[in-house]
Structures are given as structure tokens and as C-alpha cells.
Design a protein around this motif. Structure first.
Motif, PDB file in Angstrom:
ATOM      1  N   ARG A   1      46.817  38.579  37.382  1.00  0.00           N
ATOM      2  CA  ARG A   1      46.115  38.112  38.348  1.00  0.00           C
ATOM      3  C   ARG A   1      47.227  37.360  39.349  1.00  0.00           C
ATOM      4  NH1 ARG A   1      40.724  39.085  38.210  1.00  0.00           N
ATOM      5  NH2 ARG A   1      40.078  39.369  36.085  1.00  0.00           N
ATOM      6  N   PHE A   2      46.845  37.638  40.514  1.00  0.00           N
ATOM      7  CA  PHE A   2      47.636  37.166  41.541  1.00  0.00           C
ATOM      8  C   PHE A   2      46.838  36.064  42.692  1.00  0.00           C
ATOM      9  CE2 PHE A   2      49.105  41.113  40.459  1.00  0.00           C
ATOM     10  CZ  PHE A   2      50.649  41.297  40.352  1.00  0.00           C
TER      11      PHE A   2
ATOM     12  N   THR B   1      46.892  36.020  33.423  1.00  0.00           N
ATOM     13  CA  THR B   1      46.720  37.426  32.947  1.00  0.00           C
ATOM     14  C   THR B   1      45.366  37.461  32.238  1.00  0.00           C
ATOM     15  OG1 THR B   1      49.234  37.262  32.374  1.00  0.00           O
ATOM     16  CG2 THR B   1      47.761  38.967  31.116  1.00  0.00           C
ATOM     17  N   GLU B   2      44.852  38.778  32.530  1.00  0.00           N
ATOM     18  CA  GLU B   2      43.825  39.264  31.819  1.00  0.00           C
ATOM     19  C   GLU B   2      43.937  40.264  30.930  1.00  0.00           C
ATOM     20  OE1 GLU B   2      39.860  41.765  33.085  1.00  0.00           O
ATOM     21  OE2 GLU B   2      41.465  41.712  34.420  1.00  0.00           O
ATOM     22  N   VAL B   3      43.556  40.009  29.521  1.00  0.00           N
ATOM     23  CA  VAL B   3      43.682  40.847  28.472  1.00  0.00           C
ATOM     24  C   VAL B   3      42.411  41.572  28.787  1.00  0.00           C
ATOM     25  CG1 VAL B   3      43.687  41.003  25.983  1.00  0.00           C
ATOM     26  CG2 VAL B   3      44.898  39.179  27.126  1.00  0.00           C
TER      27      VAL B   3
ATOM     28  N   HIS C   1      47.332  44.730  45.059  1.00  0.00           N
ATOM     29  CA  HIS C   1      46.588  45.768  45.507  1.00  0.00           C
ATOM     30  C   HIS C   1      46.259  46.787  44.445  1.00  0.00           C
ATOM     31  CE1 HIS C   1      44.262  48.390  48.482  1.00  0.00           C
ATOM     32  NE2 HIS C   1      44.722  49.275  47.532  1.00  0.00           N
ATOM     33  N   LEU C   2      47.352  47.383  43.967  1.00  0.00           N
ATOM     34  CA  LEU C   2      47.457  48.494  43.003  1.00  0.00           C
ATOM     35  C   LEU C   2      46.784  47.931  41.764  1.00  0.00           C
ATOM     36  CD1 LEU C   2      50.891  49.960  43.850  1.00  0.00           C
ATOM     37  CD2 LEU C   2      48.675  50.788  44.556  1.00  0.00           C
TER      38      LEU C   2
ATOM     39  N   ASP D   1      55.344  40.400  33.754  1.00  0.00           N
ATOM     40  CA  ASP D   1      54.927  40.547  32.425  1.00  0.00           C
ATOM     41  C   ASP D   1      53.542  41.473  32.389  1.00  0.00           C
ATOM     42  OD1 ASP D   1      57.334  40.275  31.516  1.00  0.00           O
ATOM     43  OD2 ASP D   1      56.961  38.008  31.198  1.00  0.00           O
ATOM     44  N   SER D   2      53.370  42.373  31.851  1.00  0.00           N
ATOM     45  CA  SER D   2      51.987  42.992  31.613  1.00  0.00           C
ATOM     46  C   SER D   2      51.164  42.267  30.623  1.00  0.00           C
ATOM     47  CB  SER D   2      51.994  44.478  31.442  1.00  0.00           C
ATOM     48  OG  SER D   2      52.655  44.591  30.258  1.00  0.00           O
TER      49      SER D   2
END
Length: 395
Positions: free
Chosen positions: A3-4, A13-15, A360-361, A394-395
């Protein structure tokens, strides 16, 4: 998924476990309730010099395979349009080849095909207002109309940057379109593209007033009604479209369709009301064609509630892909194509894949997942993870 914040910094980060694709079905018979075209993009060769200002180098196998997916789902393909980057990376030489190849592929499967005819072989900077400029625009239109007709496709008469520059009045637009429509050997689709899609088209039809421009547009249609199958209106104004749709429905003589080009409000416009509905010629349909087809099949089955609900479930995705600056929507169409495995690399001709931010992506992927438009979730997760890694996240 990261998340930005508004400054582009990662703030969390959203899991998320990606959803299965929606319950999309290809039709067993032709779609009848609406006429629908998806305006498709082109896929470049990933190793080619597809950089700003360079001639387009198209991956024809991937580009045409994507069109076959659209036909398999019962939609027509609108090709060589702004979605295919006319005037934004796809030069006239590549456009001619695209028209011929796509029309041949359509004929091989009995798919509907309509292609844009414009004036983009002209450099608008090289034409000036006056008789010579208008004559150059007419000649350019005629050349492109001939290419489309000889390929066996229906003509979409696109808005012209050169005409917007050289025309001094509504009469100049009428003169040019009179000459162009005289060349048509079957009814055409007239395309009114708003400045949110192309800022160079300001004052089209001779006025910055939408009401005045609409009156000129309707007069043109009346003068050539037998040669106009329909109009595609891309102004992102649902109220204006409904009013124009009702005006066209009230005309005497041969019917004139209203093909919605409103990638924000398409669910309500296609569903319609007790006075009619819009058909569709949409860039968003190239991104959501399985859902669009399934919705139209529901309309065919007289289940308007389900049809509208399916389209409405994709509306947030459509609004995100087409958010301002709207002319970068091709980036989102290509990105979703890449996530779904229809092209080997996330690229567009002219380097246009750089037109949207990473934030955006990522949000696009999130919205696509929400409405079941990630057709291969495992592949999408792998590709999104690779994109994040390349971009230092990092994803």
C-alpha cells in the motif's frame, strides 16, 4: 500487495489470496441484445526499439491472438483506434498492416471487425487553416477509408487532429465529412472523441460548446443518415449521451445507433432505460471482455438485472484504468493483458507502458481481482511479484 501513500511511499502490505476468475462464459450463439465492439490494443515485440518516437514494431502473433479471444467471446473488434495507440506510437505504416491482418483474421472466424480511418499520416504542424489544409485532410481521410474498405472491415471515421487545426468553422467540418462519407461503400461509425482522450481535439465540430457541437454533429448525421450505422461518443458524460441517444432514436429514416464510448458509465448506458439503450464500442471491453460477454448474454436471456450487475461489478476497475490523465488508459489495458498471460512482457509501443505509476498498477491488480478479472491468479501473482521486485518493493 503493498500500500502506498499519496507521495508514493510504501506504508504497509496487504496479504491477499487472489480470487478465482468470475463465472465468465463464451456464448454458444451470436449475441443479439446489443452490438458490442472491444477496442483492442497492440502488443510490441519485447526486445524491439519500441521507444518514444521510434516506428512501432508489433508482435503480430500476440496481437492477433488477443483479438481471437475477443471474437471467441462473441464481441466484435474495433481496431486501429485510439486504444491501439493511433497518434501515440502506432504509425500509419504499422496501422495499415494491423488493419489488413485483423480483417483477414476476422474473416477466418466470422468475427465482426471495424477499423479506424483518420488522418494521422499527416503532421498537424505541417497543415494550415484554409483550402489547402482542408484538401489535405480530405485526401488523407480518403486514403485511410480505402485501406479499411479494401481490407473488408467496417469504417470508423475517427476524429482528426489535423482537421481540428485547419477548420475555421462548423461549415469546414461539414465539407470535410461530406467528402469523406461520399467514399463510404457501407454505413460507417462516426467517432466523437473528447479532449480527455486527446487534448488536440479541442473545439471539434467547430465549437468549444458541447451543445453547439452536438447540434452540428446531429445536422451532419441527418444529412448522411443512410451512410451512418452509428456514432461512438467518448465524452464521459452520461447525461449528454442519453440525450443524444434519444435525439437519434427520434430521427425519421434508417436507424442510427449510439455506441457508448463512456468507459466510466457504461453499465447504466448499456442497460438503458424505458426509452432505449446504448450499444458499445469501448476500450474497457478489451480489458473485461469475458465479463462484458457474460453480461450481454444475460441481456439476451432477458435477465437485465444480472446483466447490469455484472457490468457494474467492473465499474471501479474501468474508472481506475481510465482515470486522469485518461489518454494513458492504454497502459492499464496492456498491464491487465500481461497479468493474464496474453503478452510476454508488460510493454506498449512508443514506451507508453511508463504512463502509469507503480501504485496505480498495484491498485489496478487489486480491483481486477475484486471483480474476477484475473483469469490465471497464480500467473498474475507471479508477474505482479516480479514487477514489484524490479521496482524495489517487497511484495
Amino acid at each position: 500487495m503493498p500500500r502506498f501513500d499519496d507521495g508514493g511511499r510504501v506504508v504497509g502490505t496487504e496479504v491477499r489470496e487472489l480470487n478465482a476468475p468470475g463465472p465468465w462464459t463464451a456464448p454458444s450463439e451470436p449475441i443479439r441484445s446489443r452490438v458490442a465492439f472491444a477496442a483492442a490494443h497492440v502488443v510490441p515485440h519485447v526486445g524491439a526499439e519500441n521507444v518514444p518516437g521510434a516506428p512501432a514494431v508489433v508482435d503480430w502473433d500476440a496481437t492477433l491472438a488477443y483479438r481471437h479471444q475477443i471474437w471467441r467471446y462473441g464481441l466484435g473488434v474495433a481496431d486501429a483506434m485510439d486504444t491501439a495507440q493511433r497518434g501515440m506510437g502506432l504509425d500509419w505504416a504499422a496501422t495499415q498492416e494491423l488493419v489488413r491482418r485483423s480483417a483477414a483474421e476476422a474473416a477466418s472466424v466470422g468475427g465482426a471487425i471495424a477499423c479506424g480511418a483518420g488522418t494521422d499520416q499527416l503532421d498537424p504542424a505541417a497543415v494550415e487553416p484554409g483550402e489547402q489544409g482542408l484538401a489535405a485532410v480530405v485526401d488523407a481521410y480518403r486514403e485511410q477509408v480505402r485501406v479499411v474498405q479494401e481490407a473488408g472491415a467496417q469504417v470508423i471515421v475517427m476524429a482528426s487532429r489535423a482537421l481540428a487545426k485547419v477548420a475555421r468553422s462548423a461549415d469546414d467540418y461539414a465539407r470535410v465529412y461530406d467528402a469523406v462519407l461520399a467514399e463510404a461503400d457501407q454505413p460507417v461509425i462516426l467517432h466523437w472523441l473528447g479532449t480527455m482522450f486527446d487534448p488536440a481535439l479541442g473545439g471539434y465540430w467547430g465549437s468549444d460548446s458541447v451543445d453547439t457541437a452536438t447540434a452540428t454533429f446531429v445536422d451532419l448525421i441527418k444529412a448522411h443518415q443512410g451512410k451512418v450505422d452509428g456514432v461512438k461518443v467518448s465524452l464521459l458524460d452520461a447525461g449528454h449521451e442519453i440525450g443524444l441517444r434519444r435525439t437519434l432514436a427520434a430521427l425519421d429514416g434508417s436507424p442510427v445507433r449510439l455506441y457508448t464510448g463512456d468507459d466510466f458509465n457504461y453499465p447504466e448506458l448499456i442497460a438503458g432505460d424505458d426509452q432505449g439503450y446504448s450499444d458499445a464500442l469501448l476500450g474497457i471491453f478489451a480489458a473485461i471482455y469475458p465479463a462484458a460477454s457474460t453480461a450481454l448474454q444475460a441481456f439476451d436471456a432477458q435477465d437485465a438485472t444480472r446483466g447490469h450487475a455484472i457490468l457494474a461489478s467492473t465499474e471501479k476497475l474501468g474508472r481506475h484504468i481510465f482515470c486522469a490523465p485518461t489518454y494513458f488508459y492504454k497502459t492499464g489495458v496492456s498491464f491487465l493483458s500481461w497479468l493474464n498471460g496474453f503478452q510476454s512482457g508488460f510493454q506498449l509501443v512508443g514506451g507508453l507502458h511508463s504512463g502509469r505509476s507503480l501504485a496505480h498498477l498495484v491498485q489496478l491488480a487489486r480491483l481486477a481481482d475484486d471483480c474476477g478479472m484475473l483469469l490465471d491468479p497464480d500467473l498474475a501473482a507471479k508477474r505482479l511479484g516480479a514487477l514489484l521486485t524490479v521496482n524495489g518493493v517487497d511484495s
